[in-house]
Design a protein around this motif. Structure first.
Motif, PDB file in Angstrom:
ATOM      1  N   ARG A 102      10.999  -6.466   1.901  1.00  0.00           N
ATOM      2  CA  ARG A 102      11.193  -5.013   1.857  1.00  0.00           C
ATOM      3  C   ARG A 102       9.910  -4.262   2.193  1.00  0.00           C
ATOM      4  O   ARG A 102       9.951  -3.118   2.623  1.00  0.00           O
ATOM      5  CB  ARG A 102      11.627  -4.565   0.456  1.00  0.00           C
ATOM      6  N   PHE A 103       8.769  -4.898   1.889  1.00  0.00           N
ATOM      7  CA  PHE A 103       7.495  -4.200   2.033  1.00  0.00           C
ATOM      8  C   PHE A 103       6.727  -4.607   3.288  1.00  0.00           C
ATOM      9  O   PHE A 103       5.673  -4.050   3.567  1.00  0.00           O
ATOM     10  CB  PHE A 103       6.635  -4.409   0.771  1.00  0.00           C
TER      11      PHE A 103
ATOM     12  N   LYS B 156       5.048  -2.083   5.794  1.00  0.00           N
ATOM     13  CA  LYS B 156       4.883  -0.785   5.137  1.00  0.00           C
ATOM     14  C   LYS B 156       3.405  -0.544   4.845  1.00  0.00           C
ATOM     15  O   LYS B 156       2.608  -1.478   4.766  1.00  0.00           O
ATOM     16  CB  LYS B 156       5.663  -0.741   3.819  1.00  0.00           C
TER      17      LYS B 156
ATOM     18  N   ARG C 141      -0.425   3.638   0.906  1.00  0.00           N
ATOM     19  CA  ARG C 141       0.349   4.844   0.590  1.00  0.00           C
ATOM     20  C   ARG C 141       1.373   4.562  -0.514  1.00  0.00           C
ATOM     21  O   ARG C 141       1.563   5.381  -1.414  1.00  0.00           O
ATOM     22  CB  ARG C 141       1.076   5.370   1.837  1.00  0.00           C
ATOM     23  N   SER C 142       2.021   3.394  -0.454  1.00  0.00           N
ATOM     24  CA  SER C 142       2.983   3.044  -1.499  1.00  0.00           C
ATOM     25  C   SER C 142       2.297   3.048  -2.862  1.00  0.00           C
ATOM     26  O   SER C 142       2.863   3.530  -3.850  1.00  0.00           O
ATOM     27  CB  SER C 142       3.588   1.666  -1.244  1.00  0.00           C
TER      28      SER C 142
ATOM     29  N   TYR D 272       3.724  14.468  -8.554  1.00  0.00           N
ATOM     30  CA  TYR D 272       4.228  13.483  -7.595  1.00  0.00           C
ATOM     31  C   TYR D 272       4.605  14.199  -6.307  1.00  0.00           C
ATOM     32  O   TYR D 272       5.369  15.165  -6.322  1.00  0.00           O
ATOM     33  CB  TYR D 272       5.440  12.769  -8.206  1.00  0.00           C
TER      34      TYR D 272
ATOM     35  N   GLY E 181       5.770  12.531  -3.468  1.00  0.00           N
ATOM     36  CA  GLY E 181       6.615  11.716  -2.595  1.00  0.00           C
ATOM     37  C   GLY E 181       8.071  12.154  -2.593  1.00  0.00           C
ATOM     38  O   GLY E 181       8.429  13.203  -3.119  1.00  0.00           O
ATOM     39  N   LEU E 182       8.872  11.324  -1.984  1.00  0.00           N
ATOM     40  CA  LEU E 182      10.313  11.574  -1.903  1.00  0.00           C
ATOM     41  C   LEU E 182      10.944  11.388  -3.274  1.00  0.00           C
ATOM     42  O   LEU E 182      10.433  10.624  -4.101  1.00  0.00           O
ATOM     43  CB  LEU E 182      10.953  10.561  -0.940  1.00  0.00           C
TER      44      LEU E 182
ATOM     45  N   MET F 158      13.744   9.785  -5.817  1.00  0.00           N
ATOM     46  CA  MET F 158      14.107   8.362  -5.859  1.00  0.00           C
ATOM     47  C   MET F 158      15.288   8.019  -4.962  1.00  0.00           C
ATOM     48  O   MET F 158      15.288   6.986  -4.282  1.00  0.00           O
ATOM     49  CB  MET F 158      14.391   7.937  -7.305  1.00  0.00           C
TER      50      MET F 158
ATOM     51  N   HIS G  91      14.989   5.502  -1.475  1.00  0.00           N
ATOM     52  CA  HIS G  91      15.656   4.204  -1.419  1.00  0.00           C
ATOM     53  C   HIS G  91      16.998   4.240  -0.687  1.00  0.00           C
ATOM     54  O   HIS G  91      17.713   3.247  -0.643  1.00  0.00           O
ATOM     55  CB  HIS G  91      15.810   3.642  -2.842  1.00  0.00           C
TER      56      HIS G  91
ATOM     57  N   MET H   7      18.825   1.441   1.829  1.00  0.00           N
ATOM     58  CA  MET H   7      18.229   0.107   1.616  1.00  0.00           C
ATOM     59  C   MET H   7      19.195  -0.875   0.952  1.00  0.00           C
ATOM     60  O   MET H   7      18.977  -2.077   0.986  1.00  0.00           O
ATOM     61  CB  MET H   7      16.951   0.229   0.774  1.00  0.00           C
TER      62      MET H   7
ATOM     63  N   ILE I 140      19.608  -1.703  -2.163  1.00  0.00           N
ATOM     64  CA  ILE I 140      18.841  -2.541  -3.102  1.00  0.00           C
ATOM     65  C   ILE I 140      19.783  -3.158  -4.134  1.00  0.00           C
ATOM     66  O   ILE I 140      20.676  -2.488  -4.660  1.00  0.00           O
ATOM     67  CB  ILE I 140      17.745  -1.687  -3.794  1.00  0.00           C
TER      68      ILE I 140
ATOM     69  N   LEU J 258      11.993   2.508 -16.269  1.00  0.00           N
ATOM     70  CA  LEU J 258      12.402   1.975 -14.967  1.00  0.00           C
ATOM     71  C   LEU J 258      13.921   1.753 -14.937  1.00  0.00           C
ATOM     72  O   LEU J 258      14.593   2.120 -13.980  1.00  0.00           O
ATOM     73  CB  LEU J 258      11.666   0.663 -14.674  1.00  0.00           C
TER      74      LEU J 258
HETATM   75  C1  HEM Z   1      13.076   2.026 -10.940  1.00  0.00           C
HETATM   76  C2  HEM Z   1      12.592   1.336  -9.965  1.00  0.00           C
HETATM   77  C3  HEM Z   1      11.797   1.918  -8.804  1.00  0.00           C
HETATM   78  C4  HEM Z   1      10.932   2.974  -8.766  1.00  0.00           C
HETATM   79  C5  HEM Z   1      10.497   3.874  -9.921  1.00  0.00           C
HETATM   80  C6  HEM Z   1      10.462   3.091  -7.401  1.00  0.00           C
HETATM   81  C7  HEM Z   1       9.550   4.025  -6.945  1.00  0.00           C
HETATM   82  C8  HEM Z   1       9.240   4.256  -5.639  1.00  0.00           C
HETATM   83  C9  HEM Z   1       8.379   5.302  -5.141  1.00  0.00           C
HETATM   84  C10 HEM Z   1       7.661   6.323  -6.026  1.00  0.00           C
HETATM   85  C11 HEM Z   1       8.343   5.222  -3.797  1.00  0.00           C
HETATM   86  C12 HEM Z   1       7.539   6.129  -2.822  1.00  0.00           C
HETATM   87  C13 HEM Z   1       8.450   7.141  -2.151  1.00  0.00           C
HETATM   88  C14 HEM Z   1       7.763   7.776  -0.963  1.00  0.00           C
HETATM   89  O1  HEM Z   1       7.274   7.038  -0.103  1.00  0.00           O
HETATM   90  O2  HEM Z   1       7.715   9.009  -0.889  1.00  0.00           O
HETATM   91  C15 HEM Z   1       9.162   4.098  -3.427  1.00  0.00           C
HETATM   92  C16 HEM Z   1       9.359   3.626  -2.126  1.00  0.00           C
HETATM   93  C17 HEM Z   1       9.877   2.398  -1.826  1.00  0.00           C
HETATM   94  N1  HEM Z   1      10.496   1.528  -2.698  1.00  0.00           N
HETATM   95 FE1  HEM Z   1      10.806   1.857  -4.651  1.00  0.00          FE
HETATM   96  N2  HEM Z   1      11.046   2.105  -6.654  1.00  0.00           N
HETATM   97  C18 HEM Z   1      11.856   1.365  -7.468  1.00  0.00           C
HETATM   98  C19 HEM Z   1      12.595   0.251  -7.104  1.00  0.00           C
HETATM   99  C20 HEM Z   1      12.488  -0.393  -5.906  1.00  0.00           C
HETATM  100  C21 HEM Z   1      13.014  -1.706  -5.593  1.00  0.00           C
HETATM  101  C22 HEM Z   1      13.804  -2.584  -6.557  1.00  0.00           C
HETATM  102  C23 HEM Z   1      12.635  -1.993  -4.298  1.00  0.00           C
HETATM  103  C24 HEM Z   1      12.861  -3.211  -3.452  1.00  0.00           C
HETATM  104  C25 HEM Z   1      13.867  -3.924  -3.403  1.00  0.00           C
HETATM  105  C26 HEM Z   1      11.928  -0.834  -3.805  1.00  0.00           C
HETATM  106  C27 HEM Z   1      11.421  -0.727  -2.530  1.00  0.00           C
HETATM  107  C28 HEM Z   1      10.805   0.388  -2.007  1.00  0.00           C
HETATM  108  C29 HEM Z   1      10.399   0.524  -0.614  1.00  0.00           C
HETATM  109  C30 HEM Z   1      10.565  -0.526   0.475  1.00  0.00           C
HETATM  110  C31 HEM Z   1       9.831   1.794  -0.491  1.00  0.00           C
HETATM  111  C32 HEM Z   1       9.297   2.455   0.774  1.00  0.00           C
HETATM  112  C33 HEM Z   1       7.883   2.054   1.050  1.00  0.00           C
HETATM  113  C34 HEM Z   1       7.410   2.730   2.324  1.00  0.00           C
HETATM  114  O3  HEM Z   1       8.229   3.174   3.146  1.00  0.00           O
HETATM  115  O4  HEM Z   1       6.196   2.833   2.489  1.00  0.00           O
HETATM  116  N3  HEM Z   1      11.843   0.102  -4.799  1.00  0.00           N
HETATM  117  N4  HEM Z   1       9.687   3.513  -4.554  1.00  0.00           N
END
Ligand code: HEM
Length: 119
Positions: free
Chosen positions: A35-36, A39, A43-44, A62, A64-65, A67, A71, A74, A76, A109
């Protein structure tokens, strides 16, 4: 007065270190790494740190986007969410965070699952 979760996690410094560790773990976790790949990990880390600081009661905003938007598309799975939460728990334990705080973060979470799963 009881300290906020933010303070008990070591404020910005503590949370930044935990989140760095979490994202490094995601990057090598076979259930999450795909997934990452490709990326911008820096920034993440910044976005996740802001999000977590604000959610724990810190003064950060915050930027960013939301939640769902972050996502969307995706699809997930529950397994991925558990894997992500496991990385969080391992990182917090590695930083000496106490069981009470670990449980608070896990609950936080988990409460977001509808905004992350199967979108
Ligand atoms: C409660 C659980 C989670 C929280 C609080 C969370 C939080 C976040 C945050 C704050 C961002 C940044 C948004 C932005 O770019 O503006 C993000 C992006 C992302 N998250 Fe999560 N996430 C969660 C679960 C997951 C899971 C389970 C996965 C993977 C399977 C995941 C994969 C990603 C990916 C791939 C991105 C985009 C990264 C990018 O484009 O640079 N997240 N998430």
């Amino acid at each position: 007065m009881t300290e906020s979760l933010y303070q008990r996690l070591g404020s910005a410094e503590g949370i930044t270190a935990i989140v760095d560790d979490v994202l490094d773990r995601h990057a090598v976790n076979p259930l999450l790494a795909p997934r990452f790949s490709g990326k911008d990990l820096t920034r993440s880390k910044q976005m996740a740190t802001q999000f977590f600081c604000m959610g724990a009661g810190g003064p950060q905003t915050y930027e960013g986007l939301d939640m769902r938007a972050a996502h969307a598309g995706m699809n997930i799975s529950e397994q991925e969410l558990i894997a992500a939460m496991d990385d969080f728990v391992a990182a917090m334990q590695g930083h000496g965070v106490g069981a009470v705080e670990v449980n608070e973060v896990v609950a936080m979470l988990y409460s977001l699952k509808a905004e992350v799963l199967r979108l």
